[in-house]
Design a protein around this motif. Structure first.
Motif, mmCIF file in Angstrom:
data_model
loop_
_atom_site.group_PDB
_atom_site.id
_atom_site.type_symbol
_atom_site.label_atom_id
_atom_site.label_comp_id
_atom_site.label_asym_id
_atom_site.label_seq_id
_atom_site.Cartn_x
_atom_site.Cartn_y
_atom_site.Cartn_z
ATOM 1 N N UNK A 196 0.767 -1.337 0.084
ATOM 2 C CA UNK A 196 -0.157 0.164 0.155
ATOM 3 C C UNK A 196 1.017 1.298 -0.053
ATOM 4 N N UNK A 197 0.456 2.065 -0.840
ATOM 5 C CA UNK A 197 0.884 3.733 -0.720
ATOM 6 C C UNK A 197 -0.063 4.280 -0.573
ATOM 7 N N UNK A 198 0.221 5.501 0.810
ATOM 8 C CA UNK A 198 -0.931 6.460 1.135
ATOM 9 C C UNK A 198 -0.577 7.575 0.746
ATOM 10 N N UNK A 199 -1.592 8.265 0.285
ATOM 11 C CA UNK A 199 -1.340 9.728 -0.057
ATOM 12 C C UNK A 199 -2.282 10.861 0.906
ATOM 13 N N UNK A 200 -1.457 11.425 1.807
ATOM 14 C CA UNK A 200 -2.423 12.101 3.053
ATOM 15 C C UNK A 200 -1.587 13.439 3.069
ATOM 16 N N UNK A 201 -2.586 14.343 4.046
ATOM 17 C CA UNK A 201 -2.037 15.437 4.331
ATOM 18 C C UNK A 201 -1.387 15.310 5.801
ATOM 19 N N UNK A 202 -0.047 15.857 5.797
ATOM 20 C CA UNK A 202 0.748 15.466 7.106
ATOM 21 C C UNK A 202 0.196 15.990 8.272
ATOM 22 N N UNK A 203 -0.586 17.330 8.046
ATOM 23 C CA UNK A 203 -0.514 17.796 9.511
ATOM 24 C C UNK A 203 -1.755 17.388 10.174
ATOM 25 N N UNK A 233 2.880 20.858 6.718
ATOM 26 C CA UNK A 233 1.906 21.503 5.835
ATOM 27 C C UNK A 233 2.073 21.177 4.478
ATOM 28 N N UNK A 234 2.297 19.960 4.119
ATOM 29 C CA UNK A 234 2.259 19.441 2.815
ATOM 30 C C UNK A 234 1.489 18.052 2.676
ATOM 31 N N UNK A 235 1.395 17.826 1.282
ATOM 32 C CA UNK A 235 0.752 16.328 0.973
ATOM 33 C C UNK A 235 1.872 15.551 0.830
ATOM 34 N N UNK A 236 1.707 14.373 1.289
ATOM 35 C CA UNK A 236 2.924 13.192 1.169
ATOM 36 C C UNK A 236 2.238 11.990 0.645
ATOM 37 N N UNK A 237 3.494 11.220 0.236
ATOM 38 C CA UNK A 237 3.079 9.670 -0.024
ATOM 39 C C UNK A 237 4.222 8.904 0.855
ATOM 40 N N UNK A 238 3.651 7.851 1.302
ATOM 41 C CA UNK A 238 4.241 6.940 2.101
ATOM 42 C C UNK A 238 4.107 5.384 1.748
ATOM 43 N N UNK A 239 5.005 4.453 2.074
ATOM 44 C CA UNK A 239 4.653 2.996 1.847
ATOM 45 C C UNK A 239 4.372 2.550 3.229
ATOM 46 N N UNK A 263 12.415 11.699 9.988
ATOM 47 C CA UNK A 263 11.038 11.740 10.743
ATOM 48 C C UNK A 263 10.809 10.081 11.318
ATOM 49 N N UNK A 264 10.273 10.032 12.342
ATOM 50 C CA UNK A 264 10.250 8.895 13.091
ATOM 51 C C UNK A 264 11.339 8.359 13.604
ATOM 52 N N UNK A 265 11.574 7.167 13.581
ATOM 53 C CA UNK A 265 12.819 6.426 14.042
ATOM 54 C C UNK A 265 13.713 5.938 12.692
ATOM 55 N N UNK A 266 14.281 6.869 12.485
ATOM 56 C CA UNK A 266 15.272 6.758 11.190
ATOM 57 C C UNK A 266 14.472 6.345 9.926
ATOM 58 N N UNK A 274 -6.255 5.939 12.850
ATOM 59 C CA UNK A 274 -7.385 7.030 13.295
ATOM 60 C C UNK A 274 -6.948 8.260 12.744
ATOM 61 N N UNK A 275 -5.658 8.669 13.067
ATOM 62 C CA UNK A 275 -5.157 9.864 12.447
ATOM 63 C C UNK A 275 -4.956 9.836 10.831
ATOM 64 N N UNK A 276 -4.398 8.527 10.347
ATOM 65 C CA UNK A 276 -4.223 8.313 8.985
ATOM 66 C C UNK A 276 -5.521 8.601 8.402
ATOM 67 N N UNK A 277 -6.479 8.337 8.769
ATOM 68 C CA UNK A 277 -7.786 8.064 8.100
ATOM 69 C C UNK A 277 -7.997 9.773 7.938
ATOM 70 N N UNK A 278 -7.893 10.644 9.003
ATOM 71 C CA UNK A 278 -7.958 11.849 8.968
ATOM 72 C C UNK A 278 -7.109 12.615 7.831
ATOM 73 N N UNK A 279 -5.783 11.940 7.634
ATOM 74 C CA UNK A 279 -4.892 12.687 6.843
ATOM 75 C C UNK A 279 -5.418 12.151 5.276
ATOM 76 N N UNK A 280 -5.751 11.179 5.301
ATOM 77 C CA UNK A 280 -6.388 10.725 3.629
ATOM 78 C C UNK A 280 -7.413 11.421 3.266
ATOM 79 N N UNK A 281 -8.573 11.792 4.254
ATOM 80 C CA UNK A 281 -9.794 12.500 3.875
ATOM 81 C C UNK A 281 -9.191 14.257 3.528
ATOM 82 N N UNK A 282 -8.321 14.422 4.474
ATOM 83 C CA UNK A 282 -7.610 15.837 4.222
ATOM 84 C C UNK A 282 -8.639 16.804 4.403
#
Length: 332
Positions: A196-203, A233-239, A263-266, A274-282
């Motif tokens: 999966x690749x997630x495209x979300x709003x970081x904030x 303050x950006x849109x982002x993609x992560x695996x 970001x995170x641990x290396x 639940x927060x990722x869902x918020x980020x996906x909804x943007x």
């Protein structure tokens, strides 16, 4: 006193496995890793930060080789600039001049390609990419990521995009559907061999470079804890490396591969689902969602399960221009 010439230097210690890291961060929890997660982690550990606009393409630099996909038409599928080309990335306008200057030096014979990659590999794009001075346009569209998957795998892999909002703005990724989707994915990591690749709003997610973002802080995290939300303050993609249900409250959590190692641990970034869902909804006026990547022979099973959950596969727009020559459709 200098080193003893008769004693060999100690051999470098291998990096801990993904499961070992997770167990150290979250004792007693059980990670459900995606297919080939350990191979992905070993490759990810060797990668530098992404280039300024390549986050969508960057994910494939550790995914493709982990799945045994190493070249496409003679080009290295771990090379970020080639993946950016396949993904129709729009680079930032100020990247164009420095890249072209390196290209001229190579074309004139003043630099070999190998020397140029060694010295200027972070700024030189060897393959055509588009550019824009508009920060909203710079980056990768969801269709671009899916184009790269289709072309780079020569059709062996296919994609299933799930937009968090429908075209009319209706939220289709409701809490119930999101939880049900995660449960379905967790139950079928081996059968479907999905990624999966997630495209979300970081904030909308936790700030992964804040001092409070620590294993201790995350183990006890709740909505009123001291870990702040991000302010990038950006849109982002992560695996996605894996997912788990936290013992105690049963909340879903995700382990992400971020594209920046600070970001995170290396670069390994646990986040509450639940927060990722918020980020996906943007909340920034742009689209977000999740791209499932599956072997072609699993597409029917995955798409059937997704539709059964009440989700309609489809593409969203995140502000970056779509590829000029490629449009997603089921099975492409």
């Amino acid at each position: 006193m200098g080193p003893n010439p008769g004693r060999a230097a100690p051999a470098p210690q291998p990096s801990p496995t993904l499961q070992a890291r997770f167990s150290a961060w979250f004792p007693g929890q059980e990670l459900r890793p995606v297919a080939e997660a350990e191979a992905m982690a070993a490759l990810f550990d060797r990668l530098d930060h992404q280039r300024p606009a390549t986050c969508g393409a960057y994910v494939l630099a550790y995914l493709f080789p982990a799945l045994g996909l190493r070249s496409h038409e003679g080009h290295d599928l771990s090379a970020e600039d080639y993946l950016a080309h396949l993904a129709a990335v729009v680079v930032e306008a100020d990247e164009v001049g420095p890249s072209e200057a390196v290209g001229r030096e190579v074309a004139a014979g003043h630099l070999s390609e190998q020397d140029a990659l060694h010295a200027y590999g972070r700024i030189w794009y060897r393959y055509p990419v588009r550019s824009s001075a508009d920060p909203v346009e710079a980056g990768t569209s969801p269709s671009g990521v899916m184009r790269a998957v289709a072309l780079g795998s020569s059709g062996d892999l296919t994609t299933l995009p799930i937009a968090a909002r429908l075209d009319d703005g209706t939220i289709q990724l409701t809490e119930d559907r999101w939880s049900a989707l995660l449960a379905e994915l967790a139950a079928n990591t081996d059968t479907w061999a999905w990624h999966a690749v997630l495209n979300y709003e970081t904030d909308r997610l936790l700030k992964p470079d804040d001092p409070a973002y620590s294993p201790d802080g995350l183990r006890t995290w709740g909505p009123d804890s001291g870990v702040p939300l991000d302010d990038w303050g950006v849109g982002h993609f992560v695996g996605l490396a894996g997912l788990w249900r936290r013992q105690g409250d049963g909340a879903w959590w995700l382990l992400l591969f971020d594209t920046y190692k600070d970001r995170g641990f290396s670069g390994y970034e646990p986040q509450p689902a639940a927060l990722m869902r918020d980020g996906l909804i943007r909340a920034d006026g742009r689209g977000g969602g999740i791209i499932l990547i599956v072997p072609r022979d699993q597409l029917s099973a995955v798409s059937t399960a997704v539709v059964r959950l009440g989700l309609t596969p489809g593409v969203w727009r995140n502000g970056s221009p779509e590829p000029d020559d490629w449009t997603w459709e089921l099975g492409r």
